[in-house]
Design an enzyme around this catalytic site. Structure first.
Site, short mmCIF file in Angstrom:
data_model
loop_
_atom_site.label_atom_id
_atom_site.label_comp_id
_atom_site.label_asym_id
_atom_site.label_seq_id
_atom_site.Cartn_x
_atom_site.Cartn_y
_atom_site.Cartn_z
N PRO A 86 0.78 -1.09 0.05
CA PRO A 86 0.17 0.16 0.09
C PRO A 86 0.77 1.21 -0.02
O PRO A 86 1.57 1.29 0.71
CB PRO A 86 -0.86 -0.30 1.36
CG PRO A 86 -0.77 -1.50 1.79
CD PRO A 86 0.41 -2.28 1.25
N GLU A 87 0.62 2.18 -0.86
CA GLU A 87 1.27 3.46 -1.16
C GLU A 87 0.27 4.51 -0.79
O GLU A 87 -0.80 4.35 -0.18
CB GLU A 87 1.92 3.48 -2.27
CG GLU A 87 2.85 2.42 -2.66
CD GLU A 87 3.72 2.50 -4.14
OE1 GLU A 87 3.64 3.84 -4.44
OE2 GLU A 87 4.17 1.31 -4.70
#
Ligand SMILES: [Zn+2]
Length: 271
Positions: free
Chosen positions: A2-3
């Site tokens: 996840p960014e």
């Protein structure tokens, strides 16, 4: 992993349902996820606390509590938060937060690399991050000043959280492609025009991915269990060997500072 767009999606989805709620019970199936304080104290101190605000800083999710303390989560490779109102069991649930409306918030993390902190001041954890790429402080001029003294590949620099918060492997590859820059170019060799192009590309790529609720390549899911769809419009990220959507040259994958980097050798020339 996840960014920024994935964590922003989690924040937006959860803010509708958990702000104002109180933790009734907290239990850990993987106590090593807790960095500060001890796992026992973490659970004990959270119980009874009211969630006043939820926000994102880089790839970190911050829940501000009514006492002023902050519960901070980092999802690392495979973490996500699932909000369950049915009481179902979930594989890979490493922590369970029971809320006062009966909802259960699961910290799901197959690879067990995610981390949690409960601290009096969030800056203990997020204080050294670089600027927010979608914030007003991140201008093309700030990016120009930042790259001047950086003789490192631009791909590596964009992934450095102390340089810019929230961009990781996928969105760095996408932004550098959109700016038509070779990912191995030294940051301090970029022209002002290239930097301005890259600045616009970073913001556009992140905003579009937020609009698609993030990318579900592996484990990432929204809090309701639904996948994001940003991966369907990726041009180079996770597309090694597939044709470039602009020129049909096969996308190449090379290591840059130990990170797999996807790019088009035709659209992104070295000079
Ligand atoms: Zn191309």
């Amino acid at each position: 992993m996840p960014e920024l767009p994935e964590v922003e999606t989690i924040k937006r989805d959860l803010s509708k349902s958990i702000v104002g709620r109180r933790f009734v019970d907290v239990s850990l199936n993987w106590p090593r996820a807790v960095q500060i304080p001890s796992p026992d104290e973490f659970c004990h101190r959270l119980e009874g606390q009211c969630i006043q605000e939820i926000f994102r800083r880089g790839k970190y999710l911050v829940l501000r509590l009514a006492t002023g303390e902050a519960l901070i989560l980092h999802f690392m490779m495979s973490g996500s938060l699932l909000l369950d109102t049915q009481g179902d069991s979930h594989p890979y649930s490493r922590a369970l937060f029971l809320l006062d409306d009966g909802a259960r918030l699961h910290f799901r993390d197959p690879r067990k690399l995610g981390r949690m902190w409960l601290v009096p001041d969030e800056n203990v954890v997020v204080g050294k991050l670089g600027p927010e790429p979608l914030g007003p402080g991140f201008t093309a001029e700030v990016l120009m000043e930042g790259v001047i003294k950086r003789p490192v590949p631009i791909k590596a620099l964009l992934c450095d959280q102390s340089f810019l918060a929230g961009v990781g492997n996928m969105y760095a590859d996408e932004a550098i492609f959109a700016a038509a820059i070779h990912p191995q170019r030294m940051a301090n060799s970029l022209s002002n025009e290239e930097i301005a192009r890259l600045h616009r590309a970073i913001r556009r790529v992140l905003e579009e991915a937020i609009g698609s609720h993030g990318a579900s390549i592996n484990d990432y899911r929204r809090p309701d269990g639904e996948p994001g769809t940003a991966q369907f419009v990726f041009k180079v990220a996770h597309r090694s060997g597939k044709p470039c959507p602009v020129c049909e040259t096969p996308i190449e994958r090379i290591p840059i500072r130990n990170r797999g980097t996807c790019f088009c050798p035709n659209c992104q020339r070295e000079s």
